[in-house]
Design an enzyme around this catalytic site. Structure first.
Site, short mmCIF file in Angstrom:
data_model
loop_
_atom_site.label_atom_id
_atom_site.label_comp_id
_atom_site.label_asym_id
_atom_site.label_seq_id
_atom_site.Cartn_x
_atom_site.Cartn_y
_atom_site.Cartn_z
CE1 TYR A 232 -4.18 -1.53 0.17
CE2 TYR A 232 -3.38 -2.70 2.10
CZ TYR A 232 -4.33 -2.52 1.12
OH TYR A 232 -5.43 -3.33 1.08
CG ASP A 260 -7.67 -2.71 -5.78
OD1 ASP A 260 -7.00 -2.38 -4.78
OD2 ASP A 260 -8.03 -3.89 -6.01
CG HIS A 352 -8.95 -4.69 -2.42
ND1 HIS A 352 -7.81 -3.97 -2.64
CD2 HIS A 352 -8.98 -4.92 -1.09
CE1 HIS A 352 -7.19 -3.77 -1.50
NE2 HIS A 352 -7.87 -4.35 -0.54
#
Length: 499
Positions: A232, A260, A352
């Site tokens: 991330y 995403d 995700h």
């Protein structure tokens, strides 16, 4: 050595000390925006609450040395009474009534048992998805619109389903994809997956938001064991650079950049559970204290993610690492084409796990689209060693994986089923889950007429109805039985019922 009595005096916002693993820490600086869970354990031993969600080095890494106050005399510490509710007693009873592992026949079974034996908040975090949870169900249902065209009279005495991912050997064309907060399901968390990956010869993708520390998971690997890292991107690029370069130094073989999640989706099952546990290390490192923990675990741990990530940032990533770069969360062929043109090593076609944009299409549907258009635009054929396509989301059978391989995927990521396996049965559960997949691969490759993974080709599947979302197929009773329907807001209990 400090006494418990002295520690107990520092139990408020002005001065807040806690005890973790027999050592005292001054955590007052974390209270700027208020943290109920820290204040709950102010002046007390917080170890039991700290362990499930924090990497072991989180507190030592995030607190300056002068805030490490030293050891405490064990016999002077005030014990925090853990009250076991009636609901918890019932859950413990259900744990005792689990079927034996030999009775677990498929990955659906792990989910069914995990739902019964996991703490409610942990189950809500693992199982929840975005909005009306259409996409999470579509991820699985999409595989039902692909049918096999088996070949016969081929020698399948021996079948070989080993493969390679980004040039690294794997015993099956799958990898353990990144999932956060592993210790919600078991005290050993993601370390269980590290060990299982080594035992079964597959690759684990380490998550940014693991409950175990990154170094603990790398140290837990066997010599020469291949691991990937899911990133991330932090708003503070200095933090991102440090994380990426540390991962490369420790031998991580590929960097999967999540693209995403500019904002976390509304995962309403999770949001209905008021999340009181403290943040994992990567959240704490941002120094942000205005985290809204009232809307579930996902929101509580995601405040550091950069919503400003853009294509031009890829040049910066290329400048700070030599690891292959893969974008995780690509959802249309145009972005896959852009990733190829930017010289990346591949993309993960993923929504995700249905946890972001509801009504996003399944990874398997996007796969078919990418293969078609990248051939038209750039003359690429798949699977392709120079630009690899991966899929995740909704996989419960080896047949799902084989459908993706036939359509051009290099490998398929599996996440939730392994969480459910160890939440229900610990390390033995993951071992059993991987053995089930191994056996399913062996049987189905024989039935498909494919001696090796390279023999699983496009002509072996009929995906003509894949993009049609109204095709009737027989319902999957195992999946549907496990699916927990979403709840409306409900009236509060009358006062008399609370007494």
């Amino acid at each position: 050595m400090l006494s418990g009595k002295e520690v107990a005096q520092h139990n408020g916002r002005e001065s807040c000390w806690i005890i973790v693993h027999g050592k005292v820490y001054d955590v007052t600086e974390f209270l700027n925006g208020g943290s109920r869970i820290i204040l709950k354990y102010a002046g007390k031993d917080a170890t039991q609450e700290y362990d499930p969600i924090h990497p072991p080095d989180a507190i030592t890494s995030n607190l300056p040395p002068e805030k490490h106050l030293g050891p405490v005399q064990p016999d002077t510490v005030e014990k925090v009474e853990i009250q076991i509710t009636d609901e918890e007693k019932e859950r413990f009873e259900r744990i005792e009534r689990r079927p034996s592992l030999s009775e677990i026949l498929n990955l659906h079974d792990f989910e069914s048992i995990a739902k019964e034996v996991m703490p409610v908040k942990a189950w809500a975090y693992y199982s929840s998805a975005a909005d009306d949870e259409i996409t999470i169900r579509e991820n699985h249902a999409a595989y039902h619109r692909i049918w096999f065209r088996p070949r016969i009279m081929r020698d399948v005495t021996n079948v070989d389903f080993s493969s390679t991912i980004l040039g690294h050997k794997t015993s099956m064309p799958i990898y353990i994809t990144a999932t956060a907060l592993g210790k919600l399901g078991h005290p050993d968390g993601e370390l269980i997956l590290t060990r299982a990956a080594a035992q079964h010869g597959i690759i684990q993708m380490i998550p940014t938001l693991a409950s175990c520390s990154f170094d603990e998971l790398v140290d837990g690997a066997q010599p020469e064991q291949v691991q990937f890292f899911q990133l991330y991107v932090n708003k503070d690029r200095a933090i991102t650079k440090r994380i990426v370069q540390h991962a490369e130094t420790r031998g991580i073989k590929a960097l999967f950049i999540t693209v995403d999640a500019p904002q976390l989706g509304r995962r309403e099952k999770d949001m209905r559970q008021k999340f009181e546990a403290e943040d994992p290390a990567e959240v704490s490192k941002t120094g942000k204290d205005n985290v809204d923990r009232s809307q579930g675990a996902a929101r509580a741990i995601s405040s550091f993610i950069d919503p400003g990530l853009k294509w031009s940032d890829l040049d910066w990533f290329k400048s700070i690492t030599k690891m292959p770069l893969i974008l995780k969360g690509v959802q249309c062929w145009e972005d896959a084409l852009e990733a190829y043109d930017q010289g990346l090593a591949g993309v993960v076609l993923s929504n995700h796990g249905g946890r972001q944009l509801d009504f996003a299409r399944s990874g398997i549907e996007i796969l078919a689209e990418c293969v078609k258009h990248l051939k038209e635009k750039r003359g690429l054929t798949f699977p392709n060693e120079k630009f690899q396509l991966f899929v995740d989301g909704g996989v419960r059978r080896a047949t799902d994986v084989l459908k993706a391989i036939a359509l051009g995927a290099s490998a398929v990521g599996i996440g939730r089923p392994f969480l459910y396996a160890y939440s229900a049965y610990g390390p033995d559960g993951v071992d059993r889950a991987l053995q089930i997949l191994h056996d399913e691969f062996e049987m189905n490759m024989r039935l498909l007429g494919a001696p090796t993974i390279k023999d699983v080709v496009r002509e072996m599947v009929d995906a003509s109805n894949l993009s049609s979302h109204v095709v009737a197929v027989p319902s999957d009773s195992l999946f549907n039985t496990n699916y927990e329907v979403m709840q409306h807001a409900v009236l509060k209990l009358p006062l008399k019922a609370k007494i």
